[in-house]
Structures are given as structure tokens and as C-alpha cells.
Design a protein around this motif. Structure first.
Motif, PDB file in Angstrom:
ATOM      1  N   PHE A  79      -3.787 -25.528 -34.404  1.00 57.66           N
ATOM      2  CA  PHE A  79      -3.327 -24.298 -34.602  1.00 57.66           C
ATOM      3  C   PHE A  79      -3.256 -23.718 -36.185  1.00 57.66           C
ATOM      4  O   PHE A  79      -3.358 -22.364 -35.937  1.00 57.66           O
ATOM      5  N   THR A 121      -3.453 -16.880 -30.183  1.00 53.55           N
ATOM      6  CA  THR A 121      -4.371 -17.299 -29.157  1.00 53.55           C
ATOM      7  C   THR A 121      -4.632 -16.417 -28.151  1.00 53.55           C
ATOM      8  O   THR A 121      -4.310 -15.391 -28.044  1.00 53.55           O
ATOM      9  N   ILE A 147       0.996 -19.631 -30.415  1.00 56.06           N
ATOM     10  CA  ILE A 147       0.399 -19.388 -29.150  1.00 56.06           C
ATOM     11  C   ILE A 147       0.511 -17.950 -28.745  1.00 56.06           C
ATOM     12  O   ILE A 147      -0.358 -17.445 -28.275  1.00 56.06           O
ATOM     13  N   TRP A 173      -3.843 -16.895 -24.941  1.00 51.18           N
ATOM     14  CA  TRP A 173      -2.683 -17.260 -23.917  1.00 51.18           C
ATOM     15  C   TRP A 173      -2.460 -16.063 -23.116  1.00 51.18           C
ATOM     16  O   TRP A 173      -2.605 -16.122 -21.637  1.00 51.18           O
ATOM     17  N   ALA A 194      -9.176 -25.613 -27.320  1.00 49.15           N
ATOM     18  CA  ALA A 194      -9.417 -26.237 -28.774  1.00 49.15           C
ATOM     19  C   ALA A 194     -10.206 -27.850 -28.765  1.00 49.15           C
ATOM     20  O   ALA A 194     -10.440 -27.915 -29.986  1.00 49.15           O
ATOM     21  N   THR A 222      -3.154 -31.369 -33.094  1.00 49.47           N
ATOM     22  CA  THR A 222      -3.196 -30.038 -32.474  1.00 49.47           C
ATOM     23  C   THR A 222      -2.331 -29.113 -33.639  1.00 49.47           C
ATOM     24  O   THR A 222      -2.915 -28.155 -33.682  1.00 49.47           O
ATOM     25  N   TRP A 248      -2.895 -25.884 -22.491  1.00 53.54           N
ATOM     26  CA  TRP A 248      -4.169 -24.886 -22.218  1.00 53.54           C
ATOM     27  C   TRP A 248      -4.617 -24.765 -23.846  1.00 53.54           C
ATOM     28  O   TRP A 248      -6.049 -24.828 -23.888  1.00 53.54           O
ATOM     29  N   PHE A 249      -3.715 -24.738 -24.744  1.00 53.40           N
ATOM     30  CA  PHE A 249      -4.571 -24.410 -26.206  1.00 53.40           C
ATOM     31  C   PHE A 249      -5.256 -25.882 -26.376  1.00 53.40           C
ATOM     32  O   PHE A 249      -6.599 -25.592 -26.991  1.00 53.40           O
ATOM     33  N   GLN A 250      -4.656 -26.806 -26.171  1.00 53.87           N
ATOM     34  CA  GLN A 250      -5.406 -28.366 -26.334  1.00 53.87           C
ATOM     35  C   GLN A 250      -6.808 -28.383 -25.779  1.00 53.87           C
ATOM     36  O   GLN A 250      -7.955 -28.574 -26.220  1.00 53.87           O
TER      37      GLN A 250
END
Length: 141
Positions: A136, A88, A84, A90, A119, A132, A114-116
Motif C-alpha cells: 500500500f 488503486t 484502496i 479498485w 500486488a 500488505t 483484490w489488492f493483494q
């Protein structure tokens, strides 16, 4: 000559307090631990690198076990936190970098959700499962 150079590099690394982590590139991975074995690639933990035959890897964990809030798998959590932070956007959204401490707490869960969402890995539940992990490991966003 080649062996002496390799031994010299490893000796210097270990004598200087460095840690040696084997990369996933040529490794067989243990499904239970996610630890890479028998690899020829060397990388410092926390330094994320993209391997064409594996994907993004930060030197902590190479498995795909389901990891969520309060997980005791500290190496997998460190891998998530490092991915992360280094792979990313973030921190560019106004958030602080995650502390890479192996603790899956509120901040890590928020970052995973947030990443999910960016993505498009549903559900956006903050649990890192196979989908996930795949997102990543995929090429950087």
C-alpha cells in the motif's frame, strides 16, 4: 513574520472547522498506535499523498499492525479504505468506492483481497499485515 503567517493559516483552518493532521515525513511513529508525532507536514485526513521517505499516506494511520475483518482500529481501517479508493484501480474494475467509515467489513475485505492479488502479496487472505502495508505504501500502481 513567518510565525504570524503560520499562526494565521492554522487559525483559519481550525476556525473553518478543518482538521489538522500531521504527516509522517519527519515524524517518529508510535508502534502501538501508528499515529505520527512531531511532524512538520500538514495534510487533511483522507487526502492520500506520496512521501518519498515514507510512501503513500492518507492522514489516518502510519503504523503496520495486522488489521483484518472486524478490526477495532478504526483509523487503520480508514487508512486502508482511503488507500484502496485513491491509490488503486479498485473503482475502475466496476466496484463502488469504499465507504471510508473505519469498519472492516465484507466490502473492505474483498477490496483488500483484490489488492493483494494484483500486488502479488500472498496469501490473498484479506488481512493487512506488514507485507500488505508495504505494498500500500509503495509508489502508486
Amino acid at each position: 513574520m513567518r510565525n504570524r503567517v503560520a499562526i494565521g493559516v492554522l487559525t483559519a483552518l481550525l476556525a473553518g472547522g478543518g482538521a489538522l493532521t500531521l504527516g509522517p515525513g519527519a515524524a517518529a511513529s508510535s508502534a502501538d498506535t501508528g499515529e505520527a508525532k512531531n511532524s512538520v507536514q500538514v495534510q487533511a485526513p483522507g487526502t492520500c499523498v506520496y512521501y518519498s521517505n515514507f510512501g503513500n499516506w492518507c492522514g489516518y494511520y502510519s503504523g503496520t499492525a495486522e488489521i483484518g475483518y472486524g478490526s477495532p482500529n478504526h483509523l487503520a481501517v480508514k487508512e486502508i479504505q482511503s488507500l484502496i479508493n485513491q491509490k488503486t484501480y479498485w473503482i475502475w474494475t466496476g466496484h463502488k468506492r469504499l465507504k471510508v467509515d473505519g469498519q472492516f467489513g465484507d466490502n473492505t475485505r474483498k477490496a483488500v483481497k483484490w489488492f493483494q492479488s494484483i500486488a502479488r502479496v500472498k496469501p490473498y487472505d484479506g488481512i493487512v499485515g506488514k507485507k500488505t502495508w508495504g505494498a500500500f505504501r509503495a509508489s502508486p500502481l
